[in-house]
Design a protein around this motif. Structure first.
Motif, PDB file in Angstrom:
ATOM      1  N   VAL A 141      12.273  -4.895  -5.894  1.00  0.00           N
ATOM      2  CA  VAL A 141      10.837  -4.935  -5.655  1.00  0.00           C
ATOM      3  C   VAL A 141      10.344  -3.499  -5.530  1.00  0.00           C
ATOM      4  O   VAL A 141      10.909  -2.712  -4.773  1.00  0.00           O
ATOM      5  N   VAL A 142       9.303  -3.149  -6.295  1.00  0.00           N
ATOM      6  CA  VAL A 142       8.763  -1.792  -6.252  1.00  0.00           C
ATOM      7  C   VAL A 142       7.676  -1.685  -5.204  1.00  0.00           C
ATOM      8  O   VAL A 142       7.689  -0.805  -4.360  1.00  0.00           O
ATOM      9  N   SER A 143       6.727  -2.581  -5.237  1.00  0.00           N
ATOM     10  CA  SER A 143       5.527  -2.451  -4.418  1.00  0.00           C
ATOM     11  C   SER A 143       5.736  -3.001  -3.012  1.00  0.00           C
ATOM     12  O   SER A 143       6.182  -4.144  -2.841  1.00  0.00           O
ATOM     13  N   PRO A 144       5.403  -2.224  -1.976  1.00  0.00           N
ATOM     14  CA  PRO A 144       5.431  -2.767  -0.613  1.00  0.00           C
ATOM     15  C   PRO A 144       4.402  -3.882  -0.433  1.00  0.00           C
ATOM     16  O   PRO A 144       4.557  -4.742   0.424  1.00  0.00           O
ATOM     17  N   LEU A 145       3.350  -3.876  -1.250  1.00  0.00           N
ATOM     18  CA  LEU A 145       2.362  -4.951  -1.194  1.00  0.00           C
ATOM     19  C   LEU A 145       3.000  -6.284  -1.562  1.00  0.00           C
ATOM     20  O   LEU A 145       2.701  -7.329  -0.969  1.00  0.00           O
ATOM     21  N   VAL A 146       3.889  -6.245  -2.546  1.00  0.00           N
ATOM     22  CA  VAL A 146       4.571  -7.471  -2.965  1.00  0.00           C
ATOM     23  C   VAL A 146       5.424  -8.010  -1.817  1.00  0.00           C
ATOM     24  O   VAL A 146       5.438  -9.215  -1.537  1.00  0.00           O
ATOM     25  N   ARG A 147       6.125  -7.105  -1.125  1.00  0.00           N
ATOM     26  CA  ARG A 147       6.947  -7.539   0.005  1.00  0.00           C
ATOM     27  C   ARG A 147       6.083  -8.145   1.117  1.00  0.00           C
ATOM     28  O   ARG A 147       6.415  -9.188   1.679  1.00  0.00           O
ATOM     29  N   ARG A 148       4.988  -7.479   1.418  1.00  0.00           N
ATOM     30  CA  ARG A 148       4.128  -7.982   2.482  1.00  0.00           C
ATOM     31  C   ARG A 148       3.526  -9.325   2.113  1.00  0.00           C
ATOM     32  O   ARG A 148       3.445 -10.255   2.944  1.00  0.00           O
ATOM     33  N   LEU A 149       3.113  -9.480   0.877  1.00  0.00           N
ATOM     34  CA  LEU A 149       2.551 -10.746   0.421  1.00  0.00           C
ATOM     35  C   LEU A 149       3.581 -11.865   0.525  1.00  0.00           C
ATOM     36  O   LEU A 149       3.266 -12.991   0.947  1.00  0.00           O
ATOM     37  N   ALA A 150       4.830 -11.549   0.174  1.00  0.00           N
ATOM     38  CA  ALA A 150       5.887 -12.555   0.249  1.00  0.00           C
ATOM     39  C   ALA A 150       6.154 -12.947   1.701  1.00  0.00           C
ATOM     40  O   ALA A 150       6.334 -14.134   2.019  1.00  0.00           O
TER      41      ALA A 150
END
Length: 466
Positions: free
Chosen positions: A165-174
């Motif tokens: 995963v590149v984006s921290p936004l993706v992690r937070r959304l998950a």
């Protein structure tokens, strides 16, 4: 160049297969030293601080507090620096010294086989190693060197390491939608997980939940519980896990496997209480610490088990054999905020009342603070349960599987009693013995309980065995 290493929940021993995260001791962005405790977990046996074998920067944590993880599941990831020639304690980070901060974690000893990864090789060393814990420091990505900053933002996979995963936004959304990134197949280059992949997973989860709700809509607000008793659909459900789950499993197994029987007797404890008062009133160089009633009863139990060794045993169901044990490891029930635990006094048959009392006090304090190790909670051969502290007179104890017997003690209180042919007010206690009927018959169990009662009523009887 920094390398990302994944630290998984280690095998905690004693046959434990899972643990619940109680408290994280580090945050993402913290610098940790080799063997520094990073998380506090609760197993079915005890509370444990788990040390991390890597030194570096924490880049991710897996599982919120209260989450139960199986052994082998990822706990956290650490970015390990590759700078050479640094050792000792790390200086305070600055823009020009951020890379040395990472590489300053203590180096493993030679021959450990983990030099390249910066690890100690100690996956779990007695629930914490002897190395002192380093002071926690938070390192901001803008103050790290480029290599480490990239690791904090984009965790590239290393073998079985973090998900791509590149984006921290993706992690937070998950995280916000309880999406397990490890279960997603990324549509980006080299399997990279994009926001579109997470959005798709969120929509799928919402559609599934909606479909489930439509199916369950006609169901009445009250459903039938497994035992046939009506239970409200909004009834509180409390997971049976951790210490409470372990106790439930053990008690259920005891009731299922052991054909138990209980006998009980009332005993006049007036003389025992008088002897204890005299012991504790003694002064001078030979006077030791105060002796508790529980310690005296424990000493009486070890003397009784020496006379009736049939009850210091277990049953090997597979071999269909009774196994009589050579020594007495005496368990005693202790109620704590996290549930009932049974610490074990090792080699109780070799101790006097004063020594047993000191060990009971030490283990009780550890139980109250949640610091008992699994080894201090296992291996018992006989259990003493003082439920009189709850203000009750009697009970039918459930045997602490795989032991063969348990002695229960009720409260000691003034009651009318016939003493030397006359009615008098005496200190009376009810004693109850639950025993495995496979290891002995009622005669042996009755003989054991009668000897205990005789020692309570006439402590001089015990002197013959000292």
């Amino acid at each position: 160049m920094a390398q990302v290493l994944e630290f998984k929940l280690p095998d905690l021993g004693e046959g434990l297969t899972e643990a619940e995260i109680v408290r994280w001791l580090v945050e993402v962005g913290d610098v940790v030293a080799i063997d520094q405790p990073v998380v506090e977990v609760e197993t079915a046996k005890a509370m444990v601080e788990v040390p991390c074998p890597y030194g570096g920067v924490v880049t991710a944590r897996f599982g919120e507090e209260g989450t139960e993880l199986p052994v082998g599941a990822p706990l956290l990831t650490v970015a390990v620096g590759a700078a050479e020639g640094s050792s000792g304690s790390a200086p305070s980070p600055s823009p020009s010294s951020a890379s040395s901060s990472l590489s300053s974690s203590p180096s493993p000893s030679s021959g450990s086989g983990t030099e390249s990864s910066g690890g100690s090789g100690n996956v779990l060393v007695g629930y914490g190693t002897g190395a002192p814990a380093a002071r926690r420091r938070r390192i901001r990505p803008d103050r790290l060197d480029r290599a480490v900053a990239e690791v904090l933002v984009a965790e590239a996979p290393v073998h079985e390491g973090p998900v791509p995963v590149v984006s921290p936004l993706v992690r937070r959304l998950a995280r916000q939608h309880d999406i397990d990134l490890r279960r997603l197949a990324g549509s980006g280059p080299d399997g990279l997980i994009l926001r579109a992949d997470v959005d798709r997973a969120i929509r799928t989860a919402e559609e599934t939940a909606a479909a489930t709700a439509r199916v369950q809509a006609p169901v009445a607000a009250v459903v039938a519980a497994p035992n046939g008793v009506a239970a409200a659909s909004d009834a509180e459900r409390i997971p049976l896990r951790g210490v409470r789950g372990a106790v439930a499993d053990k008690l259920s197994r005891s009731r299922t496997e052991i054909p138990d029987a209980t006998c009980w007797v009332d005993a006049d404890a007036t003389e025992l209480m008088a002897v204890r008062a005299a012991m504790n009133a003694a002064t001078g160089p030979s006077a030791g610490p105060k002796v508790s009633v529980l310690a005296l009863l424990a000493r009486i139990c070890t003397a009784a088990l020496a006379r009736f060794p049939e009850l210091n045993a277990t049953v090997d169901t597979a071999a269909r054999e009774i196994v009589r044990l050579p020594g007495v490891h005496l368990g005693f029930a202790a109620q704590t905020e996290r549930g009932l635990v049974v610490p074990v006094v090792r080699d109780a048959h070799t101790r006097n009342a004063e020594s047993i009392g000191a060990e009971i006090a030490r283990l009780t304090e550890l139980a109250r603070t949640g610091k008992l190790s699994p080894a201090q909670l296992t291996g018992g051969t006989f259990t003493l349960n003082n439920y009189g502290v709850f203000g009750v007179d009697g009970s039918t104890p459930i045997i602490n599987h795989p032991e063969a017997a348990m002695l229960g003690v009720g409260r000691i209180m003034p009651k009318p009693w016939v003493h030397q042919g006359e009615l008098a007010v005496r200190q009376v206690v009810q004693l109850s013995l639950t025993f495995d009927h496979r290891v002995c018959d009622g005669g042996t169990a009755g003989g054991f309980l009668r000897y205990v009662a005789d020692c309570v009523e006439q402590p001089a009887v015990l002197l013959r065995t000292l």
